[in-house]
Design a protein around this motif. Structure first.
Motif: not given
Ligand code: AMP
Length: 500
Positions: A449-450, A493-499
């Motif tokens: 994610f950038v 990072k958990t929220a990013l993985r959920d995305l």
């Protein structure tokens, strides 16, 4: 052994030294600060009738009453439960109830929301309101005795996953962390000032002790928080200003200093930690603000005290391993033993990655009323941090990632931090976070994610091919406006993985 003795001692020897400043205006000297704490203590014990060891929650934005409240609680022989003021009222209520707090200090601006969730709490004190003034009219109380292993600070973990747990930090833990600072991180003199730009409920507050011990000044910004322009102005008017800052704050401060071409001579030491500082970012910080940075690695379970990278080590550009040292979190602080271990707790050789284990006087007594979590985390006398890392030959520890953030792709371990460091070399990349996405073929794939404008996946791919093994390259790039962060500025990072 009671942390309140730190204040008693300084107030006795240097009663007229300035203690608390609002912006650059001195409000209370040490004698006054101690007097106010002792009155709060009397009220809590005699009028509110709290018994030794009772928990008192503090959910306040950084304010000039914060330290007198904390010291009042300790002075009375009680346990403080500082709560991040940015939490949702329901999260605050969870902590107050989990700690079985008997009283609450809460900021005016938060009171209505928080109290709507915990209507039954009897003793509530709001600085600026009548019931708080009543505290200060009580007679002084003599500091109450505490045993070294009594809990001083019930520290709720920031919880990037799951419910927060109450870390029991004892008076011994916090004394040990305090004195270790002078050996591992920085010296402090009475002319120094510490500014609370980060929440007092967390690391910045744990650094109050060193400054009380040395009779230095405590600066509460008028904004109550982190405003780069205000900090620069304070550094000029107050002078010898130190602070604890999360890496994201350092980055914003440095960007401001650069844009404003500000003079930074008034800053003494900026201690960063609590999350990864990327090599490009610290180099830029040094170039912009000079050699005034030190790093610590710690966690609530061993507050601010696992390793440290000193100012001298950070400044030592001539050292052949300077860059790899900047990427590390430094060497073990003298108060603790640190080892990198396999799953059975056996030490691993230099260069091998394993879980970081810590033993020493700063390691918590356990999690509050949570014997299962305590047994998982404190094993055979060691604190299992959940962080992965490896030592080099000189004893410098490099953190890889939290074990749960590790990406296993096609059976091979990939450490997100390594990929992030490379992507950040691109001048247009402002922030980046690398996580594992589920994949039927590989198990997991690397996804980046950038945050950044005018940068393409192809450019980032080329950059990775130049610096790291092909298999570590992100298979996907997601360009976003911002990264999800918790209230301490840590990327979720958990929220990013959920995305994904
Ligand atoms: P907390 O208990 O909320 O302070 O979070 C502690 C965690 O933050 C540690 O277990 C690490 O994962 C991370 N952390 C703390 N200091 C550093 C640092 N200097 N560099 C990278 N990560 C850090």
């Amino acid at each position: 052994m009671n942390l309140a003795q730190l204040l008693v001692r300084t107030a006795r020897t240097h009663p007229t030294r300035p203690a608390i400043l609002l912006g650059d205006r001195p409000l209370f000297d040490y004698g006054t600060l101690a007097g106010r704490a002792s009155r709060i203590a009397r009220f809590l014990r005699n009028s509110a009738r709290l018994e030794p060891g009772a928990r008192v929650a503090v959910c306040m934005v950084n304010c000039v009453e914060y330290l007198e409240t904390l010291y009042g609680i300790w002075w009375a022989g009680l346990t403080a439960v500082p709560i991040n003021a940015k939490l949702h009222a329901k999260e605050v209520a969870f902590i107050v109830q989990n700690a079985e707090a008997a009283a609450l200090f809460v900021s005016d601006t938060l009171a209505a929301d928080v109290l709507s969730q915990i209507p039954d709490l009897r003793d509530v004190f709001v600085p600026g309101r009548a019931e708080y003034d009543a505290l200060l009219r009580a007679e002084p109380l003599a500091p109450q005795p505490r045993a070294p292993d009594d809990v001083a600070w019930l520290f709720y973990t920031s919880g990037t996953t799951g419910q927060p747990k109450g870390v029991m930090q004892t008076h011994r833990n916090l004394y040990a962390a305090t004195t270790c600072y002078f050996a591992a991180v920085d010296d402090v003199s009475a002319d120094d000032a510490t500014v609370y730009a980060a929440p007092i409920s967390h690391g910045a507050g744990i650094y109050n002790f060193q400054h009380v011990l040395k009779g230095a000044r405590h600066v509460v910004p008028e904004s109550h928080g982190f405003e780069p322009a205000e900090l620069v102005a304070l550094s000029r008017s107050v002078g010898r200003l130190s602070m604890f800052a999360a890496p994201t704050m350092v980055k914003r401060l440095v960007d401001h200093v650069q844009a404003a071409d500000a003079d930074t001579a008034g800053f003494k030491t900026i201690v960063y930690g609590g999350g990864p500082m990327y090599v490009e970012d610290i180099k830029h910080a040094l170039d912009t603000m000079g050699d005034r940075f030190a790093q610590i690695y710690g966690q609530g379970e061993s507050p601010m005290t696992i390793t440290a990278l000193s100012r001298d080590q950070i400044a030592d550009r001539a050292h052949p391993r300077w860059e790899s040292r900047l990427a590390s979190v430094g060497i073990a602080q003298p108060v603790v033993e640190v080892k990198v271990a396999d799953a059975d707790g056996n030490p691993l050789p230099v260069g091998e990655t394993g879980e970081i284990l810590v033993r020493g006087d700063t390691v918590m007594a356990g999690y509050w009323r949570n014997p299962e979590a305590t047994a998982r985390t404190l094993r055979d006398g060691w604190l299992w941090t959940g962080d992965l890392g490896s030592f080099d030959d000189d004893g410098f520890l490099t953190l890889k990632d939290r074990s749960k953030d590790l990406i296993i792709s096609g059976g091979t371990n990939i450490y997100p931090r390594e990929v992030e460091e490379v992507l950040l070399r691109h001048p247009a990349v402002q922030e980046v976070s690398v996580v594992g996405g589920k994949d039927p073929e590989w198990g997991e794939i690397v996804v980046a994610f950038v945050v950044g404008t005018g940068v393409t996946s192809a450019e980032l791919d080329a950059l990775c091919l130049d610096h790291i093994a092909r298999f570590k390259r992100p298979k996907q790039y997601r360009f976003v406006d911002q990264l999800p962060k918790n209230n301490y500025g840590k990327v979720l990072k958990t929220a990013l993985r959920d995305l994904l």
